[in-house]
Design an enzyme around this catalytic site. Structure first.
Site, PDB file in Angstrom:
ATOM      1  N   CYS A  44      -5.591  -3.386   2.220  1.00  0.00           N
ATOM      2  CA  CYS A  44      -5.296  -3.355   3.651  1.00  0.00           C
ATOM      3  C   CYS A  44      -6.502  -3.670   4.542  1.00  0.00           C
ATOM      4  O   CYS A  44      -6.943  -4.809   4.625  1.00  0.00           O
ATOM      5  CB  CYS A  44      -4.670  -2.010   3.994  1.00  0.00           C
ATOM      6  SG  CYS A  44      -3.824  -2.002   5.605  1.00  0.00           S
ATOM      7  N   LYS A  98      -9.944   2.280  -2.210  1.00  0.00           N
ATOM      8  CA  LYS A  98     -10.132   1.639  -0.907  1.00  0.00           C
ATOM      9  C   LYS A  98     -11.436   2.105  -0.254  1.00  0.00           C
ATOM     10  O   LYS A  98     -11.672   3.304  -0.083  1.00  0.00           O
ATOM     11  CB  LYS A  98      -8.946   1.972  -0.015  1.00  0.00           C
ATOM     12  CG  LYS A  98      -8.941   1.293   1.344  1.00  0.00           C
ATOM     13  CD  LYS A  98      -7.659   1.657   2.089  1.00  0.00           C
ATOM     14  CE  LYS A  98      -7.562   0.996   3.440  1.00  0.00           C
ATOM     15  NZ  LYS A  98      -6.290   1.355   4.133  1.00  0.00           N
ATOM     16  N   GLU A 146       0.836  -1.197   0.000  1.00  0.00           N
ATOM     17  CA  GLU A 146       0.000   0.000   0.000  1.00  0.00           C
ATOM     18  C   GLU A 146       0.877   1.256   0.000  1.00  0.00           C
ATOM     19  O   GLU A 146       1.852   1.347   0.758  1.00  0.00           O
ATOM     20  CB  GLU A 146      -0.896  -0.014   1.234  1.00  0.00           C
ATOM     21  CG  GLU A 146      -1.869   1.153   1.335  1.00  0.00           C
ATOM     22  CD  GLU A 146      -2.747   1.077   2.578  1.00  0.00           C
ATOM     23  OE1 GLU A 146      -3.757   1.794   2.624  1.00  0.00           O
ATOM     24  OE2 GLU A 146      -2.424   0.290   3.500  1.00  0.00           O
TER      25      GLU A 146
END
Length: 315
Positions: free
Chosen positions: A174, A141, A70
């Site tokens: 994540c 995300k 990330e």
């Protein structure tokens, strides 16, 4: 607390299974990169050079699908919105994504990277997929962690799954792996592999179990197991402005177990696995009467958990 780390077997490359005996429909060498980028505009050139070196090493190792951590080119711990904007660039026309496009075309590989995306006055924590044919697509995300909420906008484009020559590739980032709905939706759209750039941060102890594995790694394995899908997770290591990162990058097979080893908490490394991505489409029949996907009670709940971005694809 003493930590016993997994036995370090460098670049362990196991064999993947066959969806149909004797047929390997999509043999692919997957690589996950684990290293230590640093935040700050003064580090952008260093980070870019480090990413390039890692990508070249992965290609030298035979990788055909490479996953970066990330925010690999920018670092993670921004000290405010102004600094976050200073690190951001447009997708796909910014220099970072265009550089990845050129690299993928030159080496004939697929690459998943993650960067701070600027779209007007909004910032997103964005994973992108590029390949030999160019820019393929992005995922913004959807689940933001801690201070990310102060500068990033939650993803607003759903959960895309991309058809490629090597198979169907889904993307998460994540914190998303904590939400079983996200991996389920991606898998229900027929993904063969989910690629997860990540920056797992230190949380209250215990950080690892006695074998040196963190909870996030177990959640990754669980998501792969519960969805009969490959998951390739690339984490970062090191410390940044007082925040530490977990490591533990891994490539999980469709049964959930790591293919090879789990990376240690501090090492900079590349892990590889040879897989047949087509194996994810085989029916995961564990007994003559049970199958993960067919056993879902879609008479009681929506087959796509209410997601309207795309239909389910039979596997």
């Amino acid at each position: 607390m003493a930590i016993t780390l997994p036995t370090p077997v460098s670049h362990d490359i196991p064999s993947g299974g066959d969806a149909v005996p004797g047929l390997r429909a999509s043999p692919v060498r997957v690589a996950v990169v684990q290293f230590d980028p640093q935040v700050g505009v003064e580090h952008l050139a260093r980070n870019a050079a480090a990413v390039r070196a890692q990508l070249e090493a992965a290609v030298a190792g035979g990788a055909q699908l490479i996953v970066l951590p990330e925010l690999a080119t920018t670092g993670y711990c921004f000290n405010g919105r102004a600094e976050a904007f200073a690190h951001a660039e447009p997708v796909p026309h910014g220099p970072t994504v265009q550089g990845w496009v050129a690299f993928a075309a030159q080496h004939g590989v697929y690459l998943v990277g993650c960067l701070a995306e600027q779209d007007g006055m909004q910032l997103f924590d964005t994973a992108v997929l590029v390949g030999p044919e160019g820019y393929i697509g992005r995922y913004r995300k959807t689940h933001l962690w801690n201070n990310e909420k102060l500068w990033f906008t939650p993803g607003n484009e759903g959960y895309p799954v991309f058809e490629t020559k090597i198979g169907r590739i889904g993307l998460l980032v994540c914190w998303d792996i904590w939400f079983p709905e996200a991996s389920r939706i991606v898998a229900q759209q027929g993904a063969d592999i989910i690629c997860v750039p990540t920056g797992w941060v230190w949380t209250p102890p215990p950080l690892y179990d006695a074998s040196g594995v963190c909870m996030a790694a177990y959640l990754t394995m669980t998501a792969a197991h519960a969805n009969n899908v490959f998951i390739a997770t690339a984490d970062r290591v090191g410390q940044e402005r007082g925040t530490g990162f977990m490591g533990n990058s891994l490539i999980a097979g469709t049964n959930g177990w790591p293919m090879g080893r789990i990376a240690g908490p501090e090492e900079e490394t590349i892990l590889y696995a040879d897989v047949d991505l087509g194996a994810a489409r085989s029916a995961p029949i564990w007994t003559p009467l049970n199958d993960l996907h067919r056993d879902r009670r879609t008479d009681l709940y929506d087959a796509m958990l209410g997601y309207r971005g795309a239909p389910a694809i039979p596997r």
